[in-house]
Structure formats: C-alpha cells, structure tokens
Design a protein around this motif. Structure first.
Motif, PDB file in Angstrom:
ATOM      1  N   ARG A   1       0.847  -1.193   0.000  1.00 37.85           N
ATOM      2  CA  ARG A   1       0.000   0.000   0.000  1.00 37.85           C
ATOM      3  C   ARG A   1       0.883   1.243   0.000  1.00 37.85           C
ATOM      4  O   ARG A   1       1.897   1.294   0.691  1.00 37.85           O
ATOM      5  N   PHE A   2       0.464   2.221  -0.778  1.00 39.01           N
ATOM      6  CA  PHE A   2       1.220   3.468  -0.900  1.00 39.01           C
ATOM      7  C   PHE A   2       0.244   4.633  -0.775  1.00 39.01           C
ATOM      8  O   PHE A   2      -0.848   4.603  -1.357  1.00 39.01           O
ATOM      9  N   PHE A   3       0.616   5.643   0.014  1.00 35.77           N
ATOM     10  CA  PHE A   3      -0.260   6.797   0.256  1.00 35.77           C
ATOM     11  C   PHE A   3       0.392   8.079  -0.248  1.00 35.77           C
ATOM     12  O   PHE A   3       1.615   8.229  -0.197  1.00 35.77           O
ATOM     13  N   ARG A   4      -0.452   9.000  -0.687  1.00 28.40           N
ATOM     14  CA  ARG A   4      -0.018  10.361  -0.970  1.00 28.40           C
ATOM     15  C   ARG A   4      -0.841  11.296  -0.102  1.00 28.40           C
ATOM     16  O   ARG A   4      -1.976  10.978   0.287  1.00 28.40           O
ATOM     17  N   PHE A   5      -0.276  12.479   0.203  1.00 33.18           N
ATOM     18  CA  PHE A   5      -0.893  13.352   1.200  1.00 33.18           C
ATOM     19  C   PHE A   5      -1.061  14.774   0.685  1.00 33.18           C
ATOM     20  O   PHE A   5      -0.255  15.263  -0.119  1.00 33.18           O
ATOM     21  N   ASP A   6      -2.108  15.436   1.168  1.00 36.63           N
ATOM     22  CA  ASP A   6      -2.312  16.854   0.905  1.00 36.63           C
ATOM     23  C   ASP A   6      -1.344  17.670   1.766  1.00 36.63           C
ATOM     24  O   ASP A   6      -0.743  17.132   2.708  1.00 36.63           O
ATOM     25  N   PRO A   7      -1.197  18.964   1.479  1.00 39.20           N
ATOM     26  CA  PRO A   7      -0.266  19.788   2.263  1.00 39.20           C
ATOM     27  C   PRO A   7      -0.538  19.792   3.769  1.00 39.20           C
ATOM     28  O   PRO A   7       0.399  19.943   4.565  1.00 39.20           O
ATOM     29  N   ASP A   8      -1.806  19.618   4.165  1.00 38.93           N
ATOM     30  CA  ASP A   8      -2.111  19.606   5.599  1.00 38.93           C
ATOM     31  C   ASP A   8      -1.855  18.255   6.246  1.00 38.93           C
ATOM     32  O   ASP A   8      -2.074  18.074   7.446  1.00 38.93           O
ATOM     33  N   GLY A   9      -1.380  17.281   5.472  1.00 36.96           N
ATOM     34  CA  GLY A   9      -1.065  15.968   6.019  1.00 36.96           C
ATOM     35  C   GLY A   9      -2.172  14.946   5.884  1.00 36.96           C
ATOM     36  O   GLY A   9      -1.974  13.773   6.193  1.00 36.96           O
ATOM     37  N   ALA A  10      -3.361  15.372   5.430  1.00 41.31           N
ATOM     38  CA  ALA A  10      -4.466  14.435   5.236  1.00 41.31           C
ATOM     39  C   ALA A  10      -4.181  13.522   4.050  1.00 41.31           C
ATOM     40  O   ALA A  10      -3.448  13.891   3.125  1.00 41.31           O
ATOM     41  N   ILE A  11      -4.773  12.325   4.070  1.00 34.76           N
ATOM     42  CA  ILE A  11      -4.592  11.398   2.953  1.00 34.76           C
ATOM     43  C   ILE A  11      -5.242  11.982   1.701  1.00 34.76           C
ATOM     44  O   ILE A  11      -6.403  12.374   1.712  1.00 34.76           O
ATOM     45  N   LYS A  12      -4.469  12.022   0.647  1.00 34.01           N
ATOM     46  CA  LYS A  12      -4.930  12.547  -0.640  1.00 34.01           C
ATOM     47  C   LYS A  12      -5.277  11.415  -1.607  1.00 34.01           C
ATOM     48  O   LYS A  12      -6.233  11.513  -2.393  1.00 34.01           O
ATOM     49  N   ALA A  13      -4.499  10.348  -1.559  1.00 30.65           N
ATOM     50  CA  ALA A  13      -4.704   9.212  -2.461  1.00 30.65           C
ATOM     51  C   ALA A  13      -4.058   7.985  -1.844  1.00 30.65           C
ATOM     52  O   ALA A  13      -3.131   8.084  -1.033  1.00 30.65           O
ATOM     53  N   ALA A  14      -4.571   6.816  -2.233  1.00 36.27           N
ATOM     54  CA  ALA A  14      -3.983   5.557  -1.778  1.00 36.27           C
ATOM     55  C   ALA A  14      -3.989   4.564  -2.934  1.00 36.27           C
ATOM     56  O   ALA A  14      -4.909   4.559  -3.757  1.00 36.27           O
ATOM     57  N   PHE A  15      -2.950   3.740  -2.966  1.00 37.79           N
ATOM     58  CA  PHE A  15      -2.803   2.716  -3.995  1.00 37.79           C
ATOM     59  C   PHE A  15      -2.622   1.376  -3.293  1.00 37.79           C
ATOM     60  O   PHE A  15      -1.753   1.236  -2.428  1.00 37.79           O
ATOM     61  N   VAL A  16      -3.444   0.421  -3.656  1.00 33.50           N
ATOM     62  CA  VAL A  16      -3.402  -0.911  -3.044  1.00 33.50           C
ATOM     63  C   VAL A  16      -3.046  -1.916  -4.121  1.00 33.50           C
ATOM     64  O   VAL A  16      -3.718  -1.993  -5.157  1.00 33.50           O
ATOM     65  N   PHE A  17      -1.988  -2.685  -3.887  1.00 32.45           N
ATOM     66  CA  PHE A  17      -1.525  -3.680  -4.855  1.00 32.45           C
ATOM     67  C   PHE A  17      -1.622  -5.061  -4.226  1.00 32.45           C
ATOM     68  O   PHE A  17      -1.026  -5.303  -3.167  1.00 32.45           O
ATOM     69  N   LEU A  18      -2.361  -5.948  -4.865  1.00 29.87           N
ATOM     70  CA  LEU A  18      -2.576  -7.291  -4.339  1.00 29.87           C
ATOM     71  C   LEU A  18      -2.119  -8.325  -5.373  1.00 29.87           C
ATOM     72  O   LEU A  18      -2.754  -8.465  -6.421  1.00 29.87           O
ATOM     73  N   ARG A  19      -1.020  -8.988  -5.059  1.00 29.34           N
ATOM     74  CA  ARG A  19      -0.546 -10.070  -5.928  1.00 29.34           C
ATOM     75  C   ARG A  19      -1.247 -11.350  -5.490  1.00 29.34           C
ATOM     76  O   ARG A  19      -1.022 -11.844  -4.381  1.00 29.34           O
TER      77      ARG A  19
END
Length: 203
Positions: free
Chosen positions: A107-125
């Motif tokens: 799982r990989f997360f990206r964040f907005d400037p205020d630190g809130a979660i902006k996006a998430a990527f889930v990879f399941l093999r």
C-alpha cells in the motif's frame, strides 16, 4: 482499551507516531477483477467509509479517482501499466524488491499539504494465500487498512478482521479506533502520541 494499546496502532518501526485520515471524499477504482468482485470491493470500501462517517464521491476534481486497487498475478506486470510510473516514482525497482521479498500486497499513500490522505494505492498479488481468502474478507481487510494511515506494524501479525461463529467481521477495537479517528473534532493528522489518549477517551 488503554491509550498504550491505541498507541501501538500508529507507532511506526522507527518509533515515531503518525496517524492520518482522508481529508477529501474517497473515489475508488478497481483493476484486474470481474464485475462481481468489483462490486464486493467497492461495497467493502463504502461500508468502511460509512463506519468512519466520511464521504465518497463520483470523481475527485484533481485526480479523478484517488483510491486505486490493483489485482494481478506477478509484480512484473505493474511497470507495464500505462502512466502508473507517474503516480508511483521508482515503480520498476519497487516491484523488483517486492518480488524478491515474495510480498503479496503493498500500500502506498499520498498526502495533501495539511497531512491528510490525498490518495492511496493498493496492490494485491494474488498468490495462493490471497486466492484462498474469500473476496468479501479480503476486500474488508484492505478497506480497513486504507481508511487510516496505520503503523507499518499494526496488522503485520494480526488481521484487522475477526471470525465470529461462521462470519468474518471487522474487529471491534479496530472499528472503534476508526470511528474515533474520524470524530469531528479530531485532527486530520497527528504526530504526537497524546493523540492516542484522545482516541482512547472516545472508545
């Protein structure tokens, strides 16, 4: 649940405390599954968003979709996905490391400037282990792990799910923490362990 117990869910391997929640409505998209499984995955995400008291939307004005879930057979498939490298820098070497480690999820997360979660990527093999898990249970576990930014150790040994008779449910302690993290007066991001005291007080 004691504050010390809550603290373990957000204390990372390096000893730092970090908890973040989504600051924008969640817009999921799922790749690599049939329509029936797609409905299961989106249903689990919707249930988790409802539990948190958060929101979903049809589109994110900046990203289009901001929660992307990928199902696949081999890590080597991911670098071939068009434009994915733009969202995840160093995708090829990352996949090589995950393949070497025989990992079945990431799982990989990206964040907005205020630190809130902006996006998430889930990879399941989908190795033999994940393929043996019912789609409903796998979807619920993944939804639980992206609704908040948990510690990298939070669910390393114990699943966020529990079996009650013939049903699999979200563990009550995990559900309570999610609701507390999303309480209206709680911060979208916290880096001090005193945050765990505030969560425990709401349980």
């Amino acid at each position: 649940m004691t504050p010390e117990h809550v603290q373990t869910f957000f204390t990372r391997s390096d000893g730092s405390y970090l908890c973040a929640r989504w600051g924008r409505p969640i817009v999921p998209v799922v790749f690599g599954v049939e329509d029936a499984t797609l409905r299961v995955v989106k249903g689990a995400i919707e249930a988790m968003v409802t539990l948190a008291g958060h929101k979903m939307a049809e589109t994110d004005p900046e990203l289009g979709a901001n929660l992307m879930v990928f199902f696949f057979r081999e890590w080597a498939e991911l670098p071939q996905v068009p434009n994915l490298e733009r969202l995840l820098p160093d995708l090829a070497p990352l996949c090589a490391r995950l393949e070497q480690a025989e990992a079945n999820q990431y799982r990989f997360f990206r964040f907005d400037p205020d630190g809130a979660i902006k996006a998430a990527f889930v990879f399941l093999r989908m190795d033999d282990h994940l393929a043996a898990i019912a789609a409903e249970d796998l979807a619920l576990a993944q939804a639980a792990q992206v609704i908040c930014l948990w510690s990298d150790r939070a669910f390393a040994e114990v699943s966020p799910l529990a079996r009650v008779e013939d049903r699999v449910i979200l563990r009550p302690d995990v559900a309570g923490i999610i609701r507390a993290v999303y309480a209206p007066h709680m911060p979208v991001v916290a880096r001090d362990a005193s945050h765990a005291l505030r969560i425990a007080a709401r349980l």
